[in-house]
Design a protein around this motif. Structure first.
Motif, PDB file in Angstrom:
ATOM      1  N   TYR A  71      -7.632  -1.994   1.867  1.00  0.00           N
ATOM      2  CA  TYR A  71      -6.661  -2.906   2.502  1.00  0.00           C
ATOM      3  C   TYR A  71      -6.990  -4.372   2.219  1.00  0.00           C
ATOM      4  O   TYR A  71      -6.095  -5.206   2.094  1.00  0.00           O
ATOM      5  CB  TYR A  71      -6.650  -2.662   4.018  1.00  0.00           C
ATOM      6  CG  TYR A  71      -5.880  -3.722   4.781  1.00  0.00           C
ATOM      7  CD1 TYR A  71      -4.491  -3.718   4.786  1.00  0.00           C
ATOM      8  CD2 TYR A  71      -6.552  -4.750   5.473  1.00  0.00           C
ATOM      9  CE1 TYR A  71      -3.785  -4.702   5.480  1.00  0.00           C
ATOM     10  CE2 TYR A  71      -5.865  -5.724   6.153  1.00  0.00           C
ATOM     11  CZ  TYR A  71      -4.466  -5.707   6.160  1.00  0.00           C
ATOM     12  OH  TYR A  71      -3.772  -6.672   6.822  1.00  0.00           O
ATOM     13  N   LEU A  72      -8.263  -4.678   2.061  1.00  0.00           N
ATOM     14  CA  LEU A  72      -8.680  -6.070   1.916  1.00  0.00           C
ATOM     15  C   LEU A  72      -8.305  -6.661   0.567  1.00  0.00           C
ATOM     16  O   LEU A  72      -8.225  -7.879   0.438  1.00  0.00           O
ATOM     17  CB  LEU A  72     -10.188  -6.203   2.140  1.00  0.00           C
ATOM     18  CG  LEU A  72     -10.676  -5.948   3.579  1.00  0.00           C
ATOM     19  CD1 LEU A  72     -12.196  -5.892   3.608  1.00  0.00           C
ATOM     20  CD2 LEU A  72     -10.167  -7.031   4.521  1.00  0.00           C
ATOM     21  N   TRP A  73      -8.080  -5.826  -0.465  1.00  0.00           N
ATOM     22  CA  TRP A  73      -7.835  -6.412  -1.793  1.00  0.00           C
ATOM     23  C   TRP A  73      -6.641  -5.821  -2.543  1.00  0.00           C
ATOM     24  O   TRP A  73      -6.196  -6.384  -3.530  1.00  0.00           O
ATOM     25  CB  TRP A  73      -9.082  -6.301  -2.665  1.00  0.00           C
ATOM     26  CG  TRP A  73      -9.431  -4.886  -3.050  1.00  0.00           C
ATOM     27  CD1 TRP A  73      -8.876  -4.128  -4.039  1.00  0.00           C
ATOM     28  CD2 TRP A  73     -10.423  -4.054  -2.449  1.00  0.00           C
ATOM     29  NE1 TRP A  73      -9.451  -2.888  -4.100  1.00  0.00           N
ATOM     30  CE2 TRP A  73     -10.422  -2.814  -3.136  1.00  0.00           C
ATOM     31  CE3 TRP A  73     -11.336  -4.223  -1.399  1.00  0.00           C
ATOM     32  CZ2 TRP A  73     -11.281  -1.766  -2.796  1.00  0.00           C
ATOM     33  CZ3 TRP A  73     -12.181  -3.186  -1.102  1.00  0.00           C
ATOM     34  CH2 TRP A  73     -12.162  -1.980  -1.768  1.00  0.00           C
ATOM     35  N   VAL A  74      -6.100  -4.679  -2.095  1.00  0.00           N
ATOM     36  CA  VAL A  74      -5.047  -4.013  -2.850  1.00  0.00           C
ATOM     37  C   VAL A  74      -3.816  -4.909  -2.975  1.00  0.00           C
ATOM     38  O   VAL A  74      -3.459  -5.646  -2.045  1.00  0.00           O
ATOM     39  CB  VAL A  74      -4.683  -2.666  -2.174  1.00  0.00           C
ATOM     40  CG1 VAL A  74      -4.027  -2.887  -0.819  1.00  0.00           C
ATOM     41  CG2 VAL A  74      -3.780  -1.838  -3.079  1.00  0.00           C
ATOM     42  N   ASP A  75      -3.116  -4.824  -4.132  1.00  0.00           N
ATOM     43  CA  ASP A  75      -1.958  -5.674  -4.380  1.00  0.00           C
ATOM     44  C   ASP A  75      -0.683  -5.119  -3.745  1.00  0.00           C
ATOM     45  O   ASP A  75       0.206  -5.881  -3.364  1.00  0.00           O
ATOM     46  CB  ASP A  75      -1.733  -5.823  -5.893  1.00  0.00           C
ATOM     47  CG  ASP A  75      -2.852  -6.631  -6.549  1.00  0.00           C
ATOM     48  OD1 ASP A  75      -3.425  -7.490  -5.843  1.00  0.00           O
ATOM     49  OD2 ASP A  75      -3.143  -6.405  -7.732  1.00  0.00           O
ATOM     50  N   ASP A  76      -0.561  -3.793  -3.676  1.00  0.00           N
ATOM     51  CA  ASP A  76       0.662  -3.158  -3.178  1.00  0.00           C
ATOM     52  C   ASP A  76       0.796  -3.421  -1.673  1.00  0.00           C
ATOM     53  O   ASP A  76       0.017  -2.899  -0.865  1.00  0.00           O
ATOM     54  CB  ASP A  76       0.596  -1.656  -3.457  1.00  0.00           C
ATOM     55  CG  ASP A  76       1.927  -0.955  -3.173  1.00  0.00           C
ATOM     56  OD1 ASP A  76       2.675  -1.449  -2.292  1.00  0.00           O
ATOM     57  OD2 ASP A  76       2.202   0.067  -3.806  1.00  0.00           O
ATOM     58  N   GLU A  77       1.798  -4.233  -1.297  1.00  0.00           N
ATOM     59  CA  GLU A  77       1.945  -4.619   0.099  1.00  0.00           C
ATOM     60  C   GLU A  77       2.330  -3.442   0.987  1.00  0.00           C
ATOM     61  O   GLU A  77       1.875  -3.335   2.129  1.00  0.00           O
ATOM     62  CB  GLU A  77       2.986  -5.738   0.240  1.00  0.00           C
ATOM     63  CG  GLU A  77       2.562  -7.060  -0.360  1.00  0.00           C
ATOM     64  CD  GLU A  77       1.373  -7.674   0.382  1.00  0.00           C
ATOM     65  OE1 GLU A  77       1.135  -7.306   1.548  1.00  0.00           O
ATOM     66  OE2 GLU A  77       0.675  -8.524  -0.206  1.00  0.00           O
ATOM     67  N   SER A  78       3.189  -2.538   0.493  1.00  0.00           N
ATOM     68  CA  SER A  78       3.605  -1.390   1.320  1.00  0.00           C
ATOM     69  C   SER A  78       2.426  -0.449   1.549  1.00  0.00           C
ATOM     70  O   SER A  78       2.241   0.080   2.652  1.00  0.00           O
ATOM     71  CB  SER A  78       4.762  -0.640   0.654  1.00  0.00           C
ATOM     72  OG  SER A  78       4.380  -0.162  -0.625  1.00  0.00           O
ATOM     73  N   TYR A  79       1.615  -0.278   0.508  1.00  0.00           N
ATOM     74  CA  TYR A  79       0.421   0.557   0.653  1.00  0.00           C
ATOM     75  C   TYR A  79      -0.545  -0.096   1.644  1.00  0.00           C
ATOM     76  O   TYR A  79      -1.132   0.564   2.513  1.00  0.00           O
ATOM     77  CB  TYR A  79      -0.236   0.740  -0.713  1.00  0.00           C
ATOM     78  CG  TYR A  79      -1.525   1.537  -0.683  1.00  0.00           C
ATOM     79  CD1 TYR A  79      -1.561   2.852  -0.170  1.00  0.00           C
ATOM     80  CD2 TYR A  79      -2.704   0.976  -1.164  1.00  0.00           C
ATOM     81  CE1 TYR A  79      -2.741   3.569  -0.144  1.00  0.00           C
ATOM     82  CE2 TYR A  79      -3.889   1.703  -1.143  1.00  0.00           C
ATOM     83  CZ  TYR A  79      -3.909   3.005  -0.637  1.00  0.00           C
ATOM     84  OH  TYR A  79      -5.087   3.713  -0.607  1.00  0.00           O
TER      85      TYR A  79
END
Length: 984
Positions: A17-25
């Motif tokens: 959650y801290l770095w992933v680009d996909d906002e929905s994910y």
């Protein structure tokens, strides 16, 4: 168990959650995290942590590689800013203590929260492995929370910490007392030597057990007698520690005196400039023990403390005299007077003490007068003079004359002296001489009948007013000293005057014309058959009328005898006031005085000042002599800022000790509203202008171009520093220059970038950063100081890093609220540059604004026209006679034409004054005395024609009227019935 030593129960994927680009994910991961964390974590904090991590590439990579850091930030998302701001903390996760640091972050996150607020502790944590190990244990971490300075000391200052640790009792006290630890951090080995038992020569100066054991009773952790305030005072400075180590009994006195330790521990100033010996002197401590409620007042400011040290008797006086403590706090003049003349405290405790204190607070001239022994003695002997002086300040200047001092020893006469009555006496030197000769001075050995006749006790304040309202009678008394002596000292002659004053004056005139001596027998003969029956000397109440002060808490005697009451039926309050203003001699003098345009402009802009020409002509007269004094009686921007009239009005009345007679109270309040409303309008205009300047600053500023900055000169402090670190030598000068943008060693100066300058000829250094202030200017934030420099390498105090190149790292201040807010302000600068500023409320109603504006402009034009004419007449050259003067004659003709134009302008200005209701101001250059026929009506004689002649010069001479200064004007004020008309 993860590879970096952290035991967790979360799904490892959640850290993405801290770095992933996909906002929905990421949103789905957030829901799972919140489900697991429950109410312990706020969604906003987690979103902020994700934003911080993603904005910092290094931190993003570190979080992906170090699950312990990632889980720690999910559990304590508020710490993301700390790790982003301090790269040294990030580096720890790649070092040998990575598991230790990860474990502390996940199990004891509060340790890092302490470090966020204490950069010096953070520096030690980064530098010393032992400290990282210690703080990984909960019990040690709790001890560090209670006293983080001690851990800093242990890591950084081992030279004298070893001494402390050698004495278990002292070590426990240091660990348990933040104040003692701060003293060691501040003064190092010198403080340690005072805490421990003295050695060598110090044994002679200081207590044998050492300061720490003297404080054991108050500093032992868990003790019911623990008093950290006492400890804080004793170790508050090196000089304090030396004083108490040499004077152990003063520690007990400090602890036993109610409230003293608490107040001293919170002082915003140091006691060194006063001296601990003086502060803890027996006289002052005894007074404070008797009046413990005065402790806060005595130590309220350094100036008040210095006074209490110099004059300990001021402490009981503050307890006994209401308002004295506030007066000493507010007024430098009152403090200086008490210091020079402690006897004034006796006067403040007298029956006139309340009035004297109020006058001292609002009248600097009185304070100056009382500073002399003789003058203070006069007030102590004659306390009745205090209300007299408050009502008529002009009397103060007369007390330097011995004749006037004798006259004013007569209480009834003194209380009768309004402005008009005083003016009458000033014009009658012969009468004044008689009064000074016949007035019994209570300060002398005179007694009635011992050295000649004295003024009779039947003369009361009311009777004196009655006499002094009659210019023809005053002129007669001045003309004949024999008659004046009889009138003042002979009860029978006074009885004849009360029975029929017309007959008595006529008899005096006939005796004088016949060349006979005026005495009781000659007057009895002259009165003849008209001699009235013996009259009992009537006692007239000497209690003058009251004044309405704001707030009106007591009845204060006031003279309003100069006001002749006439019916105001059919007249508005404004018309009534303007008619009185037109007759003001003080206003006429002001308009005629050269170089007083600023005063005229001030009284025109704030019309309540014009009211004072009638209500307090003695004060208005001061403005002619001292033009700058007028500003003290007007409304200031700070008054207008309150946005409420009544508090501002009350403050003005009390601050300047304005005794306003009842008959003027309503008019004063009405015109003060106009003045205040104008002040509010001016203040709002200033605020709008400043808002526009602020907007322009934000629009113009460039972070790397100092030529676009506007320096504020303000100096802020962070990282535990304060002004006291820079009070010695040239240090303050260096900071002042840096605050103006001068003195940094770096060539390129930029906002939010660490800079440094040399201190004390280059042997020391200071680190600072320029930050954006709320008003769009640039402040300096000082956060590092070094006492040791080698080349361009500095040993910055409190970092534990040894010598480093250049300024102290910005991370030591990057989390300081002042720095953080400045960065946020910079991010919003374009928005702030577009802001229109605060909306201004609707303009206040301006009472009678149109009429008052016309009056004010007419007065200014009249004054300017007269001034121009006077200057032109003084500069006009005389016409030379003889041949060849044709050219000069033409020049003179042209000058004369110019003068005529100026005269026409004066006449036009006079016409304008007549049109606005101020005709008397120009039509009657000097106010004439009342006619004898009018005066006869006022005397209320019986059986005498209203127009019976009563000559000013009783022997047919014109000496008393020709060339005489004008008498008092007639004031027009409404009678109680009908009531005064409502203001327009």
């Amino acid at each position: 168990m993860l590879k970096d030593g952290v035991r967790v129960s979360l799904d490892p994927k959640l850290v993405e959650y801290l770095w992933v680009d996909d906002e929905s994910y990421a949103s789905g991961l957030l829901d799972e995290i919140l489900t697991f964390a429950g109410a312990h974590t706020a969604p906003a904090d987690l979103r902020r942590a994700r934003e911080v991590v993603r904005e910092d590439g290094d931190l993003t990579s570190l979080v992906e590689a170090k699950p312990g850091l990632a889980y720690g930030l999910l559990r304590a998302p508020d710490l993301a800013d700390l790790f982003a701001a301090d790269k040294r903390l990030q580096a720890l996760f790649n070092g040998p203590d990575a598991d230790l640091v990860s474990g502390t972050l996940n199990e004891l996150p509060h340790v890092f929260r302490w470090m966020r607020d204490r950069p010096e502790m953070r520096a030690d944590y980064v530098s010393f492995s032992q400290m990282r190990f210690n703080l990984s244990h909960a019990d040690v971490a709790e001890l560090a929370r209670q006293n983080p300075v001690w851990f800093t000391l242990v890591q950084s200052f081992t030279r004298f910490v070893v001494k402390i640790q050698s004495d278990p009792v002292v070590e426990i006290l240091v660990q348990g007392s933040r104040s003692i630890s701060d003293a060691l951090m501040r003064d190092g080995e010198a403080a340690a030597d005072l805490l421990l038992p003295p050695e060598g020569d110090a044994k002679v100066k200081f207590a044998s057990e050492g300061l720490a054991r003297l404080l054991e009773f108050y500093a032992t952790p868990g003790s019911p007698n623990r008093n950290e305030n006492v400890v804080k005072v004793v170790v508050g400075s090196l000089s304090a520690m030396r004083f108490f180590a040499a004077n152990p009994r003063r520690i007990r006195q400090l602890a036993w005196q109610p409230g003293l330790a608490e107040v001293l521990a919170a002082l915003p100033y140091g006691l060194e400039s006063v001296g601990f010996e003086a502060v803890f002197a027996d006289d002052l401590l005894t007074s404070l023990r008797r009046y413990p409620e005065q402790v806060r007042n005595v130590f309220a400011t350094l100036d008040v403390l210095r006074l209490a040290v110099a004059v300990p008797s001021v402490v009981p006086a503050m307890a006994e005299v209401d308002g004295l403590a506030d007066a000493l706090l507010e007024s430098e003049g009152v403090r200086g007077l008490v210091r020079e003349q402690p006897r004034v405290l006796e006067a403040l405790k007298s029956s006139a003490g309340d009035e004297l204190l109020q006058a001292m607070r609002g009248w600097p001239g009185l304070v100056s007068f009382l500073s002399k022994d003789e003058d203070l003695g006069l007030v102590l002997e004659r306390p009745f003079l205090v209300p007299v002086l408050r009502r008529n300040r002009k009397i103060l200047s007369l007390l330097s004359d011995r004749a006037w001092r004798a006259v004013l020893s007569n209480r009834a006469l003194a209380e009768a002296l309004g402005s008009a009555e005083l003016r009458q006496l000033l014009r009658r030197p012969a009468l004044l001489e008689v009064l000074s000769r016949t007035t019994a001075d209570p300060g002398s050995d005179r007694a009635p009948g011992r050295h000649g006749p004295v003024v009779g006790s039947w003369h009361t304040a009311e009777s004196w007013r009655d006499v002094l309202r009659k210019p023809y009678l005053v002129a007669l008394l001045d003309r004949s000293q024999d008659f004046a002596t009889l009138f003042l000292t002979d009860a029978q002659v006074w009885g004849w005057y009360q029975s029929n004053s017309e007959l008595l004056v006529d008899a005096v005139s006939r005796v004088g014309q016949e060349g006979r001596r005026i005495d009781r027998d000659s007057l009895r003969t002259a009165l003849g058959q008209a001699l009235p029956a013996p009259a009992r000397v009537a006692a007239v109440s000497s209690r003058p009328r009251g004044v309405a002060a704001v707030p009106a808490r007591r009845d204060t005697p006031v003279d309003v005898s100069a006001v002749r009451v006439e019916s105001a039926a059919g007249s508005s309050a404004l018309e009534w006031w303007l008619r009185d203003l037109a007759g003001s001699e003080e206003l006429r003098e002001l308009l005629a005085a050269p170089g007083r345009r600023d005063v005229v402009a001030a009284v025109v802009e704030q019309p309540h000042l014009l009211v004072l020409f009638g209500a307090r002509p003695d004060i208005a007269a001061e403005w002619v002599e001292v033009p700058d004094s007028v500003s003290a009686f007007g409304f200031t921007p700070s008054d207008a800022e309150r946005r409420d009239f009544w508090p501002a009005y009350e403050d003005l009345i009390n601050r300047r000790d304005l005794q306003i007679p009842d008959v003027w109270s309503a008019v004063m309040q009405e015109q003060a509203k106009v003045s205040w409303e104008r002040a509010v309008v001016a203040w709002r205009g200033e605020q709008a202008a400043e808002a526009e300047r602020r907007r322009q600053r934000f629009a113009r500023i460039n972070w790397e171009r100092p030529d676009t900055w506007e320096m504020s000169g303000r100096i802020l402090f962070g990282n535990g520093l304060g002004p006291e670190w820079f009070s010695q030598g040239t240090r303050k000068e260096v900071l002042d220059r840096a605050a103006q943008g001068v003195g940094a060693r770096e060539r390129a100066k930029k906002l939010f970038v660490a800079l440094h300058a040399h201190l004390d000829s280059g042997s020391e250094g200071v680190t600072f950063v320029y930050v954006l202030a709320p008003d769009g200017r640039v402040d300096i934030l000082v956060y590092g100081v070094s006492d040791n420099r080698s080349g361009n390498r500095y040993e910055w105090l409190g970092t534990g890093e040894g010598f480093t190149d250049g300024p102290l790292d910005i991370s030591f201040v990057s989390l300081d609220p002042q720095f953080v807010q400045a960065r946020e302000r910079w991010a919003r600068r374009e928005e702030l540059a577009r802001a229109d500023g605060q909306s201004s409320p609707a303009q206040p109603e301006r009472h009678n604004a149109g009429r008052l504006d016309r009056v004010g402009q007419a007065l200014l034009r009249y004054r300017d026209a007269r001034e121009k004419l006077r200057a032109a007449e003084a500069a006009a050259p005389a016409v030379a006679k003889g041949k060849g003067n044709a050219k000069r004659a033409k020049q003179q003709a042209r000058k004369e034409a110019e003068l005529q134009a100026l005269r026409d302008a004066v006449r036009q200005a006079e016409d304008e004054l007549r049109a606005v209701g101020l005709a008397e101001l120009v039509d009657q250059p000097a106010t004439t005395f009342e006619s004898s026929s009018t005066a006869g009506k006022d005397r209320g004689s019986s059986g005498t024609a209203p127009d019976a002649p009563v000559p000013y010069a009783p022997w047919g001479s014109t000496a008393d009227t020709a060339g005489t200064a004008p008498g008092p004007r007639t004031y027009r004020v409404p009678t109680p019935t009908p009531a005064r008309p409502e203001p327009e």
